[in-house]
Scaffold this active site. Structure first.
Site, PDB file in Angstrom:
ATOM      1  N   ASP A 269       0.868  -1.162   0.000  1.00 54.73           N
ATOM      2  CA  ASP A 269       0.000   0.000   0.000  1.00 54.73           C
ATOM      3  C   ASP A 269       0.916   1.226   0.000  1.00 54.73           C
ATOM      4  O   ASP A 269       2.104   1.135   0.281  1.00 54.73           O
ATOM      5  CB  ASP A 269      -0.927  -0.006   1.219  1.00 54.73           C
ATOM      6  CG  ASP A 269      -2.197   0.800   0.983  1.00 54.73           C
ATOM      7  OD1 ASP A 269      -2.201   1.664   0.075  1.00 54.73           O
ATOM      8  OD2 ASP A 269      -3.195   0.582   1.698  1.00 54.73           O
ATOM      9  N   TRP A 270       0.350   2.372  -0.319  1.00 54.09           N
ATOM     10  CA  TRP A 270       1.145   3.583  -0.512  1.00 54.09           C
ATOM     11  C   TRP A 270       1.645   4.110   0.842  1.00 54.09           C
ATOM     12  O   TRP A 270       0.881   4.607   1.648  1.00 54.09           O
ATOM     13  CB  TRP A 270       0.302   4.619  -1.224  1.00 54.09           C
ATOM     14  CG  TRP A 270       0.284   4.524  -2.724  1.00 54.09           C
ATOM     15  CD1 TRP A 270       0.473   5.563  -3.576  1.00 54.09           C
ATOM     16  CD2 TRP A 270       0.077   3.374  -3.553  1.00 54.09           C
ATOM     17  NE1 TRP A 270       0.403   5.115  -4.890  1.00 54.09           N
ATOM     18  CE2 TRP A 270       0.171   3.787  -4.906  1.00 54.09           C
ATOM     19  CE3 TRP A 270      -0.147   2.023  -3.287  1.00 54.09           C
ATOM     20  CZ2 TRP A 270       0.027   2.915  -5.975  1.00 54.09           C
ATOM     21  CZ3 TRP A 270      -0.297   1.148  -4.353  1.00 54.09           C
ATOM     22  CH2 TRP A 270      -0.211   1.589  -5.672  1.00 54.09           C
TER      23      TRP A 270
END
Length: 729
Positions: A269-270
């Site tokens: 995920d970012w």
């Protein structure tokens, strides 16, 4: 349940141009050949990338003229590898911060609306539609496939996902993923795993036993991966039993790869990477690298190669990425093409209408022809329908009609906007009921609205609850005094219908005063038209709740988000024990003999259905046969649900099969459903275990409204995966 038949008709039902899937005959061999020709610089360019969008940390250091999107990886032209463009998300193609002038796309209803359809074919169709728009707009990776189970009613991203049951969520996510990838676009499945709340999502430590995790959240992911074969998986921000998801060797290397045989790649995920050693623990790719404390998979990873991290680990990660691109044809050069937006809008309208759940109706709906003066009340009901916000926010065709900043945390300062989609319920009702006088009031001054309500034949109240990524909504109360507004209107006119536009359950202290309640969810860019379709009877409602509506917060495992009010700045540490284990949602309420406000699976129709005798089979495989009859006067769709209710005398409650069947008035159909043995079993000692004995099953219209129990003897079995080996006592 007749899934093969449903798959066969999907191409005919999809209104847009489906691109034939072009899989490579041997994607692994092709990936190996390409990777062997790469330099280390080229390999590293594949395993980390930036989000080419300015963030709170400043501009992204990407080449000029790269279109704003969720993620970008440069091409390797000498090897014929095109650039990788990633885009959010499962509700349509997003346009971060509105930076792309041509960034509008078909905005679908929320994930909960799709889940409420219980429609396998429609899930596949919606995925194919989104995938086709992604490809047409020049994207080859779609960050879709959200399958996190709804463990808590307050979760800020619940609206994106597919409800609380692992079978329903897994099957629909898998079909949506398969639809996306049919368009030569890789789909992820996310967020792996236990990303159950937004409060302190970067630092929360989810505590749960392995058996409970296997029987709930992991089972949903496993089913989705089996059905959809996603090319990529996105790990989550949170920890699981003290280990970050994106650094979790047991989860990524052990369960996902060695046990499940997952062939795709794992992307972060970012902002969820914690060091180059994450690659050893199963992570293949660092996404949105500017959101991490540093770009871990560039210089830090290079410095460790051949030392603490074997060079082969980098090669393996690169081959996994190339393999998934090859497998669906996403490695082919992208040529942007026109989109048939009217055809896609028709799909959005269909999902919205079929996903609406009629919670209560005393006969006032569909709207009677005698209602000549109707008052529509509710903020923005004259303009459009509400939307959930965050990384799934789509800019609809024609643009939004309201985009109001919310503010708050650093994330919400840039991404938190209350958005209203351009489909006005008021205007659509006027178009569908030309013989009626339909007036509008915002409800801002309830007493004024009440005066107008007294002279109406019918009052339609639109109530909303806004949800967004990064925040939870820790109250069942409708915001901004809407419960009081509904009470005042009910006192002025007893002919009141409430339409809910929410991303989560809400309390309904006024329920006894409303003649009908329709849960419309976030209904997308065609939501106003779909709401009018259901209210007027053009569409017979067939939606069923994919989540439980509790009577009050105290009924749930947690009455409010742990850590509520603490800033998610990386300095906080919070452990949450999921003591309910595998008893997620309706299983929790059943295990405690609690009656919720509305049960999982509940939903009414304008017609009536009846079920015939249930016949069970338990040999090498498990199945059930029964009839469904439409005994009313209208055609419509039913969602028969089969539950396990006991095992050898011990009570249980598990959805083991469901179907959606469309029947004309008076029509009867016989259905045969297969039952996945994992839904009957427990996880014990590294395998699924079926205790021998009498197993009781019941057909029902919800998890709390079940028919007669039928029993069948099941032999003791232990198995891994779905390969069942029998050992009889």
């Amino acid at each position: 349940m007749r899934y093969v038949i449903l798959r066969a008709v999907l191409s005919a039902s999809f209104a847009g141009p489906i691109m034939a899937r072009v899989p490579d005959p041997d994607p692994d061999a092709k990936a190996a050949r390409m990777e062997a020709q790469m330099t280390d610089d080229e390999r590293l360019s594949v395993v980390w990338g930036y989000m080419p969008v300015p963030s709170r940390k400043g501009p992204a250091p990407t080449p000029p003229n790269i279109k704003p999107t969720a993620g970008y990886f440069p091409p390797i032209e000498r090897l014929g590898l095109p650039p990788i463009f990633e885009t959010d998300a499962g509700l349509g193609i997003t346009n971060p911060k509105g930076l792309r002038p041509d960034g509008f796309a078909t905005a679908l209803p929320s994930g909960l609306a799709l889940a409420s359809t219980f429609d396998v074919a429609l899930a596949r169709q919606s995925g194919a539609m989104i995938g086709s728009e992604a490809r047409s707009k020049g994207f080859n990776i779609l960050l879709a496939g959200g399958v996190n189970l709804t463990r808590d009613w307050y979760g800020g991203r619940n609206f994106e996902y597919l409800g609380e049951d692992p079978l329903l969520a897994g099957v629909l996510a898998g079909e949506s993923i398969a639809g996306v990838q049919s368009q030569r676009v890789v789909s992820t499945v996310k967020h792996f795993a236990l990303n159950s709340q937004e409060t302190l999502r970067h630092s929360i430590d989810a505590k749960i036993s392995e058996a409970a995790l296997r029987e709930s959240d992991l089972l949903a992911f496993q089913i989705a991966i089996e059905r959809g074969q996603p090319g990529a998986l996105m790990c989550a921000y949170n920890k699981i039993n003290a280990v970050h998801s994106c650094s979790n060797d047991w989860l990524l290397n052990g369960v996902l790869r060695r046990e499940w045989g997952f062939k795709g790649w794992v992307m972060s995920d970012w902002g969820a990477v914690h060091g180059p050693e994450d690659m050893l623990h199963g992570l293949d790719q660092e996404s949105g690298a500017q959101l991490d404390t540093q770009v871990w998979f560039d210089k830090p990873l290079r410095a460790t190669l051949g030392r603490t991290i074997a060079r082969q680990a980098l090669s393996t990660s690169v081959k996994r990425i190339l393999r998934s691109l090859n497998a669906v044809g996403a490695d082919e050069a992208i040529v942007e093409t026109p989109i048939d937006f009217p055809a896609h809008a028709a799909i959005a309208r269909k999902i919205a209408a079929e996903g609406m759940v009629l919670l209560k109706n005393d006969g006032i709906l569909p709207l009677a022809a005698s209602a000549k003066r109707i008052l529509v009340v509710g903020r923005y009901a004259d303009r459009g329908v509400w939307s959930g916000s965050g990384s799934s926010q789509v800019t609809p065709v024609g643009g939004v009609v309201i985009r109001a900043p919310y503010g708050g945390s650093p994330y919400l300062q840039v991404a938190g906007f209350q958005v209203v989609m351009p489909s006005s319920p008021w205007e659509e009702l006027k178009a569908q009921l030309p013989g009626a006088q339909i007036d509008f009031d915002t409800g801002y001054a309830p007493e004024v609205a009440a005066v107008r309500a007294r002279s109406a034949d019918l009052v339609l109240v639109f109530a909303n609850q806004w949800q967004s990524e990064s925040i939870d909504h820790p109250s069942l109360v409708l915001p901004e005094g809407q419960d009081r507004l509904i009470d005042i209107l009910a006192a002025a006119n007893p002919n009141m219908v409430v339409v809910l536009e929410t991303g989560n359950p809400v309390a309904m202290p006024w329920l006894g005063k409303a003649r009908a309640v329709l849960e419309a969810w976030y209904s997308g860019q065609m939501g106003g038209a779909a709401i009018a379709d259901v209210l007027t009877g053009r569409v017979n409602p067939s939606g069923r709740l994919p989540i439980t509506f509790p009577m009050d917060p105290g009924q749930a495992p947690r009455a409010s988000p742990p850590g509520l009010g603490l800033l998610d700045d990386g300095t906080q540490q919070l452990a949450v024990s999921y003591t309910e284990g595998a008893d997620v949602g309706y299983r929790w309420y059943a295990s405690r003999s609690q009656t919720p406000l509305f049960a999982f699976g509940h939903g009414l129709s304008y017609t009536r259905f009846a079920y015939g005798a249930l016949k069970l089979h338990a040999g090498k495989d498990y199945s059930a046969t029964f009839t469904v009859s439409n005994v009313g006067e209208r055609s419509g769709a039913d969602v028969p649900q089969l539950y396990l209710v006991s095992r050898d005398g011990k009570p249980a409650r598990r959805l083991v099969a469901f179907d959606k069947v469309f029947l004309a008035a008076g029509e009867t159909r016989t259905l045969t459903t297969k039952i996945d043995p994992r839904l009957l079993a427990d996880w014990s000692n590294a395998a699924w275990t079926l205790p021998g004995g009498q197993y009781g099953f019941a057909l029902g219209t919800s998890a709390m409204a079940l028919g007669p129990v039928q029993s069948v003897r099941v032999a003791t079995r232990r198995f891994k995966g779905t390969n069942v080996s029998e050992s009889r006592r």
